[in-house]
Design a protein around this motif. Structure first.
Motif, PDB file in Angstrom:
ATOM      1  N   GLU A 132       2.998   6.579  14.545  1.00 12.50           N
ATOM      2  CA  GLU A 132       3.902   7.709  14.284  1.00 12.50           C
ATOM      3  C   GLU A 132       3.528   8.503  13.034  1.00 12.50           C
ATOM      4  O   GLU A 132       4.052   9.600  12.818  1.00 12.50           O
ATOM      5  CB  GLU A 132       5.351   7.237  14.189  1.00 12.50           C
ATOM      6  CG  GLU A 132       5.626   6.198  13.118  1.00 12.50           C
ATOM      7  CD  GLU A 132       5.475   4.772  13.621  1.00 12.50           C
ATOM      8  OE1 GLU A 132       6.010   3.859  12.966  1.00 12.50           O
ATOM      9  OE2 GLU A 132       4.811   4.572  14.678  1.00 12.50           O
ATOM     10  N   ARG A 133       2.634   7.987  12.207  1.00  8.32           N
ATOM     11  CA  ARG A 133       2.199   8.752  11.038  1.00  8.32           C
ATOM     12  C   ARG A 133       0.792   9.328  11.231  1.00  8.32           C
ATOM     13  O   ARG A 133       0.101   9.634  10.263  1.00  8.32           O
ATOM     14  CB  ARG A 133       2.264   7.890   9.768  1.00  8.32           C
ATOM     15  CG  ARG A 133       3.686   7.615   9.295  1.00  8.32           C
ATOM     16  CD  ARG A 133       3.764   7.432   7.783  1.00  8.32           C
ATOM     17  NE  ARG A 133       2.984   6.335   7.293  1.00  8.32           N
ATOM     18  CZ  ARG A 133       3.399   5.079   7.183  1.00  8.32           C
ATOM     19  NH1 ARG A 133       4.630   4.773   7.561  1.00  8.32           N
ATOM     20  NH2 ARG A 133       2.619   4.122   6.707  1.00  8.32           N
ATOM     21  N   SER A 134       0.389   9.454  12.485  1.00 15.70           N
ATOM     22  CA  SER A 134      -0.884  10.090  12.811  1.00 15.70           C
ATOM     23  C   SER A 134      -0.633  11.519  13.280  1.00 15.70           C
ATOM     24  O   SER A 134       0.282  11.769  14.067  1.00 15.70           O
ATOM     25  CB  SER A 134      -1.615   9.308  13.915  1.00 15.70           C
ATOM     26  OG  SER A 134      -1.944   8.008  13.476  1.00 15.70           O
ATOM     27  N   ILE A 167       0.828  -1.195   0.000  1.00 15.13           N
ATOM     28  CA  ILE A 167       0.000   0.000   0.000  1.00 15.13           C
ATOM     29  C   ILE A 167       0.867   1.251   0.000  1.00 15.13           C
ATOM     30  O   ILE A 167       2.087   1.198   0.161  1.00 15.13           O
ATOM     31  CB  ILE A 167      -0.924   0.012   1.234  1.00 15.13           C
ATOM     32  CG1 ILE A 167      -0.085  -0.126   2.506  1.00 15.13           C
ATOM     33  CG2 ILE A 167      -1.956  -1.099   1.140  1.00 15.13           C
ATOM     34  CD1 ILE A 167      -0.877  -0.030   3.786  1.00 15.13           C
ATOM     35  N   ALA A 168       0.210   2.394  -0.181  1.00 17.73           N
ATOM     36  CA  ALA A 168       0.923   3.671  -0.181  1.00 17.73           C
ATOM     37  C   ALA A 168       1.284   4.069   1.250  1.00 17.73           C
ATOM     38  O   ALA A 168       0.616   3.699   2.217  1.00 17.73           O
ATOM     39  CB  ALA A 168       0.051   4.750  -0.814  1.00 17.73           C
ATOM     40  N   ARG A 169       2.353   4.828   1.377  1.00 20.39           N
ATOM     41  CA  ARG A 169       2.739   5.400   2.667  1.00 20.39           C
ATOM     42  C   ARG A 169       1.702   6.477   3.001  1.00 20.39           C
ATOM     43  O   ARG A 169       1.632   7.517   2.350  1.00 20.39           O
ATOM     44  CB  ARG A 169       4.141   5.995   2.569  1.00 20.39           C
ATOM     45  CG  ARG A 169       4.633   6.683   3.840  1.00 20.39           C
ATOM     46  CD  ARG A 169       6.021   7.278   3.632  1.00 20.39           C
ATOM     47  NE  ARG A 169       6.431   8.087   4.768  1.00 20.39           N
ATOM     48  CZ  ARG A 169       7.018   7.605   5.862  1.00 20.39           C
ATOM     49  NH1 ARG A 169       7.247   6.304   5.953  1.00 20.39           N
ATOM     50  NH2 ARG A 169       7.362   8.405   6.857  1.00 20.39           N
ATOM     51  N   THR A 170       0.897   6.211   4.035  1.00 25.71           N
ATOM     52  CA  THR A 170      -0.281   7.031   4.312  1.00 25.71           C
ATOM     53  C   THR A 170      -0.143   7.766   5.632  1.00 25.71           C
ATOM     54  O   THR A 170       0.325   7.204   6.629  1.00 25.71           O
ATOM     55  CB  THR A 170      -1.541   6.146   4.339  1.00 25.71           C
ATOM     56  OG1 THR A 170      -1.639   5.427   3.103  1.00 25.71           O
ATOM     57  CG2 THR A 170      -2.798   6.975   4.535  1.00 25.71           C
ATOM     58  N   ALA A 171      -0.574   9.017   5.648  1.00 24.57           N
ATOM     59  CA  ALA A 171      -0.676   9.799   6.879  1.00 24.57           C
ATOM     60  C   ALA A 171      -2.138   9.887   7.289  1.00 24.57           C
ATOM     61  O   ALA A 171      -3.026   9.999   6.437  1.00 24.57           O
ATOM     62  CB  ALA A 171      -0.096  11.197   6.668  1.00 24.57           C
ATOM     63  N   PHE A 172      -2.380   9.848   8.596  1.00 20.65           N
ATOM     64  CA  PHE A 172      -3.738   9.887   9.137  1.00 20.65           C
ATOM     65  C   PHE A 172      -3.908  11.155   9.963  1.00 20.65           C
ATOM     66  O   PHE A 172      -3.154  11.402  10.907  1.00 20.65           O
ATOM     67  CB  PHE A 172      -3.985   8.646   9.994  1.00 20.65           C
ATOM     68  CG  PHE A 172      -5.313   8.616  10.688  1.00 20.65           C
ATOM     69  CD1 PHE A 172      -6.491   8.793   9.984  1.00 20.65           C
ATOM     70  CD2 PHE A 172      -5.392   8.393  12.064  1.00 20.65           C
ATOM     71  CE1 PHE A 172      -7.719   8.756  10.619  1.00 20.65           C
ATOM     72  CE2 PHE A 172      -6.610   8.354  12.711  1.00 20.65           C
ATOM     73  CZ  PHE A 172      -7.778   8.534  11.989  1.00 20.65           C
ATOM     74  N   ARG A 206       6.247  16.817   6.769  1.00 23.13           N
ATOM     75  CA  ARG A 206       7.458  16.168   7.300  1.00 23.13           C
ATOM     76  C   ARG A 206       7.362  14.643   7.236  1.00 23.13           C
ATOM     77  O   ARG A 206       8.379  13.953   7.198  1.00 23.13           O
ATOM     78  CB  ARG A 206       7.689  16.611   8.744  1.00 23.13           C
ATOM     79  CG  ARG A 206       8.194  18.045   8.885  1.00 23.13           C
ATOM     80  CD  ARG A 206       8.711  18.329  10.284  1.00 23.13           C
ATOM     81  NE  ARG A 206       7.649  18.268  11.284  1.00 23.13           N
ATOM     82  CZ  ARG A 206       6.894  19.317  11.628  1.00 23.13           C
ATOM     83  NH1 ARG A 206       7.089  20.505  11.043  1.00 23.13           N
ATOM     84  NH2 ARG A 206       5.965  19.191  12.553  1.00 23.13           N
ATOM     85  N   LEU A 207       6.163  14.102   7.211  1.00 24.47           N
ATOM     86  CA  LEU A 207       5.987  12.646   7.142  1.00 24.47           C
ATOM     87  C   LEU A 207       6.203  12.094   5.738  1.00 24.47           C
ATOM     88  O   LEU A 207       6.293  10.879   5.551  1.00 24.47           O
ATOM     89  CB  LEU A 207       4.578  12.271   7.616  1.00 24.47           C
ATOM     90  CG  LEU A 207       4.268  12.563   9.090  1.00 24.47           C
ATOM     91  CD1 LEU A 207       2.796  12.267   9.382  1.00 24.47           C
ATOM     92  CD2 LEU A 207       5.166  11.747  10.004  1.00 24.47           C
ATOM     93  N   GLU A 208       6.256  12.974   4.740  1.00 25.40           N
ATOM     94  CA  GLU A 208       6.464  12.595   3.333  1.00 25.40           C
ATOM     95  C   GLU A 208       5.484  11.500   2.891  1.00 25.40           C
ATOM     96  O   GLU A 208       5.886  10.438   2.393  1.00 25.40           O
ATOM     97  CB  GLU A 208       7.900  12.144   3.100  1.00 25.40           C
ATOM     98  CG  GLU A 208       8.927  13.223   3.406  1.00 25.40           C
ATOM     99  CD  GLU A 208      10.351  12.757   3.158  1.00 25.40           C
ATOM    100  OE1 GLU A 208      10.550  11.527   3.009  1.00 25.40           O
ATOM    101  OE2 GLU A 208      11.249  13.604   3.099  1.00 25.40           O
ATOM    102  N   PRO A 209       4.191  11.746   3.048  1.00 27.95           N
ATOM    103  CA  PRO A 209       3.217  10.707   2.681  1.00 27.95           C
ATOM    104  C   PRO A 209       3.002  10.621   1.176  1.00 27.95           C
ATOM    105  O   PRO A 209       3.238  11.577   0.433  1.00 27.95           O
ATOM    106  CB  PRO A 209       1.944  11.185   3.379  1.00 27.95           C
ATOM    107  CG  PRO A 209       2.065  12.677   3.339  1.00 27.95           C
ATOM    108  CD  PRO A 209       3.538  12.969   3.534  1.00 27.95           C
TER     109      PRO A 209
END
Length: 650
Positions: A117-119, A77-82, A150-153
C-alpha cells in the motif's frame, strides 16, 4: 595514554561491547572495551574514547557501526514510500522464484520493508538501451508527487525500470519529490546496475535506514566535534560521514568487514597467505575466507533474507556468540542461539539482571573465565549466578559449548569445504572476545593446520578500522561483448571514483583498480574478475571459470556485464602493530578447569609476560585484558615475531 592532536582511534560498536583502539605516534596502541549502550550507541563510543585517550585530542576516528544493521534486523526503520515503473508494483513481493530452503514446505520469505500500500507507480518506461518508450510527462510527475505526499513518508525510494541505462526520468522525478522535504534514494545513483529486483531491494533498504543513520551520525558528530569521523563500509574500506549518511546500505556489514581486513593483515604477518577469519563476539560469529592475504569481496549479499548488491566482503554470519542463550526445544534437545542476551541484561554471570544461561555462563562455570578479573567497563563475573542459570538445562556447561561449536563449525565449512577448498591449507585467525576460547577445538574439527591469535584479538575489528583504506567503488552495467572498446567507460568510472574520494577529503595517495563482472553468453550469473591494463577480457574469464568450476568454454561468446573501478586511499596504519599495551603481567596460581567432559589442572598465563619465542603448553589459559585463549592438552602456543600466538596442530 595521553596524546596530542595526531592520535587516531578505531571504534567498533558490537552487540555487547564497544571496542576502541587508540594509536598515537610514539606510543604503543591501547585497547579499551566498554559496554555498548543500545539506547544511544554514541554514548558508549564517547565513553570508550575517554578511557582510551584521557585528556587527549583525536585527529581521526574511523568507526564501525551496527546502526543500519540493527535497524533492519529489528525493523526499527523509517516509514518508506516506494516509487517504481507502472506494472512493477509487486517487484518487492514477487522477488525471485528461488526458495529459501528447497525441501522446507513451511519456509517463508521475509516481508518487504515497504508494504504494497505504500508503493506508487509511474507511467513511464525506458528500454534496456536507455531509450524512452513511454515519456514521463510533467502532469504524471505532479500526480506521483501528490500520491507520495498522501502517504506521509519519512523517506522515499525511487527505482524505475532500466534507469541504469538512462536516468533522465529518475532525475526529473526525484527533483520534484525533493519538495516533500524527506530523504530520497535514487537507484540510478546508488546502484546503476541491472536486475530490477536486487536494485529495488537495495534502494529500499537504503531509504528505510537513511533517517536512522542520519540521526545517529548527527548525534555522534555533536558528541565528538573534534576528530574527522569516517565510517567503515561493507567492502572493507572507510567512507566519509556525509556518504555514510546518504548511502547507509553500504554499512550493513560495517563492523565484521573491519575485522576481516585486520585478520588478513594478521595472517600475512604470521606467514599465512590463505586463512579463515573467525570472529566470535557477543551476539554472533562471522567467518570469511581470506586468499592471498585479502578477504574476498562480492556484490551479492543479504541481511535478514533481504538482498542488497553493494560491494561487501564475503562474510557468513551465524547467531552464535558469547551472549547466545542456551534453551531446550519442543523435542527436548539443547539448542544455543540465535537469541542473545546482548549487553542488556547480558549473561547471568554479569549480574545485570540476566537470568537465562548463555555461552559466557558456560565458560564461567567451567573455570575458563576468572571471576576475579575485571572485564571491560568494570564488569566482574559471578560464577555462582552462571551455575544457577545452567541448572535449568538438561546438559552440563560442556554440552552448551559442544552445541555452539557445532553451529560455528558449520559456518566455517560454508566458506571452505562447501566451496571445494580444503581447510588443510587454511590457518584459522581467531579473534573477537570469545573466539580464542573455541579456536583450537574448531581448527582440529575442520583440519586446519594452525590457529593464529593476534596480540589484541578482542578488539581486532577496531584495529581493522585503522588498517582499512578509504575506498569507493564506481560501477556501471554495460552488457556488451568482451571485444568491444570499453576505454571511455573505464575512464568515466575512474573519474567518478577518484572524485568521490576527493569529496570525502582524500587528496593524496589515491590508487585505482579495475574489476569486470563477466559471463558466457546465456549464463545467468557472473564472475567478478580483477582486470589489469591491456588484459584480454575473454582470456580472464576462461581462466577464472576454469579455476571456479574446473573447465572453460572457449567456443562460447564472452559477455561483459558490469564494469567497476575501485579507488583506494592510504590507511592510517600500513601494518598491524606488534607491540601492544597489555597491562602489567600478573602471576596467578593454576586452577581446575573443564575441557570437554574432563576436569584438568591448567596453567594461568598472563599474555603481558610473554615475549617473542616464548612457548605455552596446554592445558592452559592465556589471559589478557580483551580475551582469553584456551589451550587443551598437547597444544602448544608460540609467540612469533609479530606478537601473534601461533598454535600448530598435527
Amino acid at each position: 595514554m595521553s596524546g596530542g592532536a595526531e592520535a587516531c582511534a578505531g571504534v567498533d560498536v558490537g552487540g555487547t561491547f564497544t571496542d576502541v583502539v587508540v594509536h598515537s605516534p610514539g606510543h604503543r596502541p591501547r585497547a579499551v572495551k566498554v559496554p555498548t549502550t543500545p539506547a544511544d550507541q554514541a554514548e558508549g563510543v564517547q565513553r570508550g574514547i575517554a578511557e582510551g585517550l584521557p585528556g587527549g585530542a583525536l585527529r581521526l576516528l574511523p568507526h564501525g557501526s551496527t546502526t543500519a544493521t540493527n535497524a533492519v534486523l529489528e525493523r526499527k526503520i523509517a516509514r518508506t514510500a516506494f516509487v517504481t515503473t507502472d506494472g512493477f508494483t509487486d517487484v518487492l513481493q514477487i522477488a525471485r522464484q528461488n526458495r529459501p530452503a528447497l525441501y522446507d514446505l513451511s519456509a517463508t520469505k521475509p516481508e518487504p520493508l515497504v508494504p504494497h500500500e505504500r508503493s506508487v507507480t509511474v507511467a513511464e518506461r525506458m528500454s534496456p538501451r536507455g531509450e524512452a518508450v513511454v515519456e514521463l510527462t510533467d502532469a504524471e510527475i505532479d500526480r506521483v508527487v501528490a500520491a507520495v505526499r498522501r502517504l506521509e513518508p519519512e523517506s522515499i525510494a525511487v527505482c524505475l525500470l532500466f534507469s541504469y541505462a538512462c536516468d533522465d526520468h529518475e532525475r526529473r522525478l526525484c527533483a520534484a519529490l525533493a519538495d516533500l522535504g524527506v530523504p530520497i534514494t535514487r537507484s540510478s545513483s546508488l546502484l546503476p546496475e541491472f536486475r530490477e529486483f536486487e536494485r529495488a531491494s537495495t534502494c529500499v533498504l537504503n531509504a528505510a535506514v537513511e533517517p536512522v543513520m542520519r540521526r545517529y551520525l548527527s548525534n555522534l558528530t555533536t558528541r565528538l566535534p573534534g576528530p574527522t569521523i569516517t565510517v567503515m563500509t561493507s567492502s572493507g574500506g572507510t567512507a566519509g560521514v556525509d556518504f555514510a549518511a546518504a548511502a547507509p546500505v553500504h554499512t550493513l556489514l560495517s563492523g565484521p568487514a573491519a575485522g576481516v581486513v585486520a585478520a588478513g593483515a594478521v595472517a600475512r604477518s604470521a606467514g599465512f597467505e590463505d586463512a579463515i577469519a573467525f570472529d566470535m563476539g557477543g551476539t554472533s560469529t562471522d567467518v570469511c575466507l581470506i586468499r592471498e592475504g585479502r578477504p574476498e569481496v562480492s556484490t551479492s549479499s543479504e541481511i535478514a533474507g533481504l538482498p542488497f548488491r553493494t560491494p561487501a566482503v564475503g562474510i557468513h554470519t551465524v547467531g552464535a556468540g558469547g551472549g547466545s542463550i542456551a534453551w531446550v526445544d519442543t523435542g527436548g534437545a539443547l539448542r544455543v542461539g540465535p537469541q542473545s542476551a546482548g549487553a542488556d541484561p547480558g549473561p547471568a554471570c554479569y549480574r545485570l539482571g540476566g537470568e537465562e544461561p548463555t555461552v559466557t555462563d558456560a565458560h564461567c562455570a567451567l573455570g575458563h573465565l576468572d571471576p576475579a578479573r575485571e572485564l571491560g567497563g568494570g564488569l566482574r563475573l559471578d560464577a555462582d549466578a552462571a551455575r544457577r542459570a545452567l541448572e535449568t538445562l538438561p546438559e552440563p556447561a560442556s554440552g552448551v559449548l559442544a552445541v555452539v561449536r557445532a553451529t560455528m563449525a558449520r559456518a566455517l565449512r560454508k566458506v571452505s569445504t562447501e566451496r571445494g577448498i580444503d581447510p588443510a591449507g587454511l590457518a584459522l585467525i581467531a579473534y573477537g572476545g570469545a573466539g580464542p576460547l573455541h579456536a583450537t577445538a574448531l581448527a582440529r574439527e575442520l583440519g586446519c593446520p594452525a590457529v593464529v591469535v593476534p596480540p589484541a584479538p578482542g578488539v581486532l575489528s577496531a584495529l581493522g578500522l585503522l588498517l582499512a583504506p578509504p575506498r569507493f567503488e564506481a560501477s556501471r552495467t554495460v552488457l556488451v561483448d568482451a571485444g568491444e572498446d570499453l576505454s571511455q567507460a573505464w575512464e568515466e568510472l575512474g573519474t567518478e571514483a577518484h572524485r568521490e574520494l576527493e569529496k570525502q577529503g582524500v587528496t593524496a595517495g589515491i590508487s585505482l583498480s579495475k574489476v569486470a563482472d563477466m559471463r558466457y553468453a546465456g549464463q545467468s550469473h557472473e564472475l567478478r574478475i580483477d582486470v589489469t591494463e591491456q588484459a584480454d577480457l575473454a582470456e580472464l574469464l576462461h581462466d577464472a571459470h576454469r579455476e571456479s568450476y574446473g573447465y572453460a568454454m572457449r567456443d562460447e561468446r564472452v559477455e561483459v556485464v558490469t564494469l567497476r573501478v575501485i579507488a583506494r586511499g592510504e590507511p592510517i596504519l600500513a601494518d598491524s602493530p606488534r607491540d601492544w599495551d597489555q597491562g602489567e603481567p600478573e602471576r596467578k596460581p593454576d586452577r581446575e578447569i573443564g575441557i570437554g567432559d574432563r576436569s584438568v589442572r591448567a596453567r594461568i598465563v598472563s599474555r603481558a609476560a610473554l615475549r617473542t619465542g616464548d612457548e605455552v603448553a596446554g592445558p592452559a589459559l592465556i589471559e589478557q585484558p580483551d580475551t582469553t585463549t584456551l589451550l587443551a592438552e598437547d597444544e602448544v602456543a608460540t609467540v612469533d615475531e609479530s606478537g601473534n600466538l601461533v598454535v600448530r596442530l598435527t
